[in-house]
Design a protein around this motif. Sequence first.
Motif, PDB file in Angstrom:
ATOM      1  N   THR A 167       0.843  -1.185   0.000  1.00  0.00           N
ATOM      2  CA  THR A 167       0.000   0.000   0.000  1.00  0.00           C
ATOM      3  C   THR A 167       0.886   1.245   0.000  1.00  0.00           C
ATOM      4  OG1 THR A 167      -0.119   0.205   2.394  1.00  0.00           O
ATOM      5  CG2 THR A 167      -1.784  -1.206   1.339  1.00  0.00           C
ATOM      6  N   LEU A 168       0.298   2.378  -0.318  1.00  0.00           N
ATOM      7  CA  LEU A 168       1.061   3.626  -0.292  1.00  0.00           C
ATOM      8  C   LEU A 168       1.526   3.967   1.124  1.00  0.00           C
ATOM      9  CD1 LEU A 168      -0.866   5.876  -2.826  1.00  0.00           C
ATOM     10  CD2 LEU A 168       1.487   5.055  -3.001  1.00  0.00           C
ATOM     11  N   MET A 169       0.729   3.630   2.111  1.00  0.00           N
ATOM     12  CA  MET A 169       1.126   3.888   3.501  1.00  0.00           C
ATOM     13  C   MET A 169       2.367   3.058   3.838  1.00  0.00           C
ATOM     14  SD  MET A 169       0.485   5.503   6.377  1.00  0.00           S
ATOM     15  CE  MET A 169      -1.212   5.886   6.701  1.00  0.00           C
ATOM     16  N   GLU A 170       2.378   1.789   3.444  1.00  0.00           N
ATOM     17  CA  GLU A 170       3.545   0.944   3.689  1.00  0.00           C
ATOM     18  C   GLU A 170       4.762   1.472   2.933  1.00  0.00           C
ATOM     19  OE1 GLU A 170       1.154  -3.251   4.328  1.00  0.00           O
ATOM     20  OE2 GLU A 170       1.694  -2.618   2.314  1.00  0.00           O
ATOM     21  N   TYR A 171       4.547   1.897   1.692  1.00  0.00           N
ATOM     22  CA  TYR A 171       5.631   2.475   0.890  1.00  0.00           C
ATOM     23  C   TYR A 171       6.227   3.679   1.610  1.00  0.00           C
ATOM     24  CZ  TYR A 171       7.962   5.001  -2.877  1.00  0.00           C
ATOM     25  OH  TYR A 171       8.890   5.678  -3.631  1.00  0.00           O
ATOM     26  N   ALA A 172       5.364   4.589   2.054  1.00  0.00           N
ATOM     27  CA  ALA A 172       5.828   5.813   2.720  1.00  0.00           C
ATOM     28  C   ALA A 172       6.530   5.488   4.038  1.00  0.00           C
ATOM     29  CB  ALA A 172       4.658   6.751   2.966  1.00  0.00           C
ATOM     30  N   ASP A 173       6.007   4.503   4.750  1.00  0.00           N
ATOM     31  CA  ASP A 173       6.628   4.111   6.011  1.00  0.00           C
ATOM     32  C   ASP A 173       8.010   3.505   5.775  1.00  0.00           C
ATOM     33  OD1 ASP A 173       6.815   3.671   8.787  1.00  0.00           O
ATOM     34  OD2 ASP A 173       5.975   1.661   8.595  1.00  0.00           O
ATOM     35  N   LEU A 174       8.133   2.664   4.772  1.00  0.00           N
ATOM     36  CA  LEU A 174       9.421   2.025   4.483  1.00  0.00           C
ATOM     37  C   LEU A 174      10.442   2.996   3.901  1.00  0.00           C
ATOM     38  CD1 LEU A 174       8.138  -1.321   2.927  1.00  0.00           C
ATOM     39  CD2 LEU A 174       9.310  -1.048   5.116  1.00  0.00           C
ATOM     40  N   ARG A 175      10.018   3.912   3.044  1.00  0.00           N
ATOM     41  CA  ARG A 175      10.956   4.779   2.322  1.00  0.00           C
ATOM     42  C   ARG A 175      11.413   5.991   3.121  1.00  0.00           C
ATOM     43  NH1 ARG A 175       9.791   0.954  -0.306  1.00  0.00           N
ATOM     44  NH2 ARG A 175      10.150   0.577  -2.490  1.00  0.00           N
ATOM     45  N   THR A 226       1.696  10.076  -8.517  1.00  0.00           N
ATOM     46  CA  THR A 226       1.300   9.350  -9.720  1.00  0.00           C
ATOM     47  C   THR A 226       0.301   8.249  -9.370  1.00  0.00           C
ATOM     48  OG1 THR A 226       3.416   9.814 -10.789  1.00  0.00           O
ATOM     49  CG2 THR A 226       2.138   8.000 -11.693  1.00  0.00           C
ATOM     50  N   LYS A 227       0.583   7.507  -8.301  1.00  0.00           N
ATOM     51  CA  LYS A 227      -0.349   6.457  -7.868  1.00  0.00           C
ATOM     52  C   LYS A 227      -1.666   7.074  -7.392  1.00  0.00           C
ATOM     53  CE  LYS A 227       0.376   2.593  -6.318  1.00  0.00           C
ATOM     54  NZ  LYS A 227       0.671   1.158  -6.261  1.00  0.00           N
ATOM     55  N   CYS A 228      -1.598   8.193  -6.694  1.00  0.00           N
ATOM     56  CA  CYS A 228      -2.825   8.853  -6.242  1.00  0.00           C
ATOM     57  C   CYS A 228      -3.630   9.385  -7.430  1.00  0.00           C
ATOM     58  CB  CYS A 228      -2.499   9.981  -5.261  1.00  0.00           C
ATOM     59  SG  CYS A 228      -1.952   9.398  -3.635  1.00  0.00           S
ATOM     60  N   HIS A 229      -2.947   9.873  -8.441  1.00  0.00           N
ATOM     61  CA  HIS A 229      -3.628  10.332  -9.651  1.00  0.00           C
ATOM     62  C   HIS A 229      -4.333   9.163 -10.340  1.00  0.00           C
ATOM     63  CE1 HIS A 229      -3.768  11.563 -13.969  1.00  0.00           C
ATOM     64  NE2 HIS A 229      -4.228  12.663 -13.411  1.00  0.00           N
ATOM     65  N   ALA A 230      -3.648   8.031 -10.447  1.00  0.00           N
ATOM     66  CA  ALA A 230      -4.240   6.844 -11.070  1.00  0.00           C
ATOM     67  C   ALA A 230      -5.439   6.350 -10.262  1.00  0.00           C
ATOM     68  CB  ALA A 230      -3.196   5.741 -11.196  1.00  0.00           C
ATOM     69  N   GLU A 248      -6.305  17.564  -8.926  1.00  0.00           N
ATOM     70  CA  GLU A 248      -5.286  18.122  -8.029  1.00  0.00           C
ATOM     71  C   GLU A 248      -3.967  17.357  -8.152  1.00  0.00           C
ATOM     72  OE1 GLU A 248      -4.766  19.666  -3.441  1.00  0.00           O
ATOM     73  OE2 GLU A 248      -6.712  18.939  -4.123  1.00  0.00           O
ATOM     74  N   PHE A 249      -4.036  16.017  -8.126  1.00  0.00           N
ATOM     75  CA  PHE A 249      -2.816  15.226  -8.268  1.00  0.00           C
ATOM     76  C   PHE A 249      -2.213  15.384  -9.665  1.00  0.00           C
ATOM     77  CE2 PHE A 249      -4.546  12.768  -4.606  1.00  0.00           C
ATOM     78  CZ  PHE A 249      -3.482  13.000  -3.751  1.00  0.00           C
ATOM     79  N   GLY A 250      -3.049  15.507 -10.675  1.00  0.00           N
ATOM     80  CA  GLY A 250      -2.550  15.755 -12.028  1.00  0.00           C
ATOM     81  C   GLY A 250      -1.800  17.079 -12.103  1.00  0.00           C
ATOM     82  N   GLY A 251      -2.304  18.086 -11.413  1.00  0.00           N
ATOM     83  CA  GLY A 251      -1.615  19.376 -11.364  1.00  0.00           C
ATOM     84  C   GLY A 251      -0.248  19.269 -10.712  1.00  0.00           C
ATOM     85  N   TYR A 252      -0.170  18.497  -9.625  1.00  0.00           N
ATOM     86  CA  TYR A 252       1.132  18.285  -8.972  1.00  0.00           C
ATOM     87  C   TYR A 252       2.098  17.556  -9.896  1.00  0.00           C
ATOM     88  CZ  TYR A 252      -0.900  19.664  -4.482  1.00  0.00           C
ATOM     89  OH  TYR A 252      -1.502  20.344  -3.468  1.00  0.00           O
ATOM     90  N   GLU A 273       2.791   7.420 -17.504  1.00  0.00           N
ATOM     91  CA  GLU A 273       3.234   6.955 -16.195  1.00  0.00           C
ATOM     92  C   GLU A 273       2.068   6.567 -15.282  1.00  0.00           C
ATOM     93  OE1 GLU A 273       6.080   9.624 -14.476  1.00  0.00           O
ATOM     94  OE2 GLU A 273       7.569   9.148 -16.000  1.00  0.00           O
ATOM     95  N   THR A 274       0.891   7.120 -15.533  1.00  0.00           N
ATOM     96  CA  THR A 274      -0.276   6.817 -14.709  1.00  0.00           C
ATOM     97  C   THR A 274      -0.922   5.497 -15.118  1.00  0.00           C
ATOM     98  OG1 THR A 274      -0.728   9.163 -14.333  1.00  0.00           O
ATOM     99  CG2 THR A 274      -2.549   7.667 -13.994  1.00  0.00           C
TER     100      THR A 274
END
Length: 135
Positions: A19-27, A45-49, A68-72, A96-97
């Motif tokens: 999950t993105l939470m696990e990714y953020a926690d690990l990285r 990119t994952k949030c945009h998708a 919003e995520f596309g703008g970022y 990439e999305t």
Amino acid sequence: MKKLLALLLLSPLGYAQETLMEYADLRFNLNFDEINKTEFLYIITKCHALSGFEEQLGIKGAKERRLEFGGYMLKSYEMIYPKLDEDDHFNLMHKETKPHYVDYLNDYNRDQDNPDLLINDGAFCRMIIDESFLK
């Protein structure tokens, strides 16, 4: 790494997606002050998708999050690839999305009654916007 291996071993048929939470926690230990450009771009990119997929499902607020995520993403591309024009940035964003969108679609098709990955990542992406981590 241990968390990811445990997920793989304990999941049905050995399938588990981080999950993105696990990714953020690990990285970067969920400390957004320590995030680097690559990690930032991967998350948005994952949030945009995901937001695009949620929009297709008719989930309230998904279109606004996708925009919003596309703008970022576009702002990031302008900094990373300043010689590319706006059309090239849009093409890159879609390129990439798409794989992430397909991953979410496949996960949803695998278990529509309990789409854990969509729920977890959706909550993480909404938290990012709500907590203004990206502003």
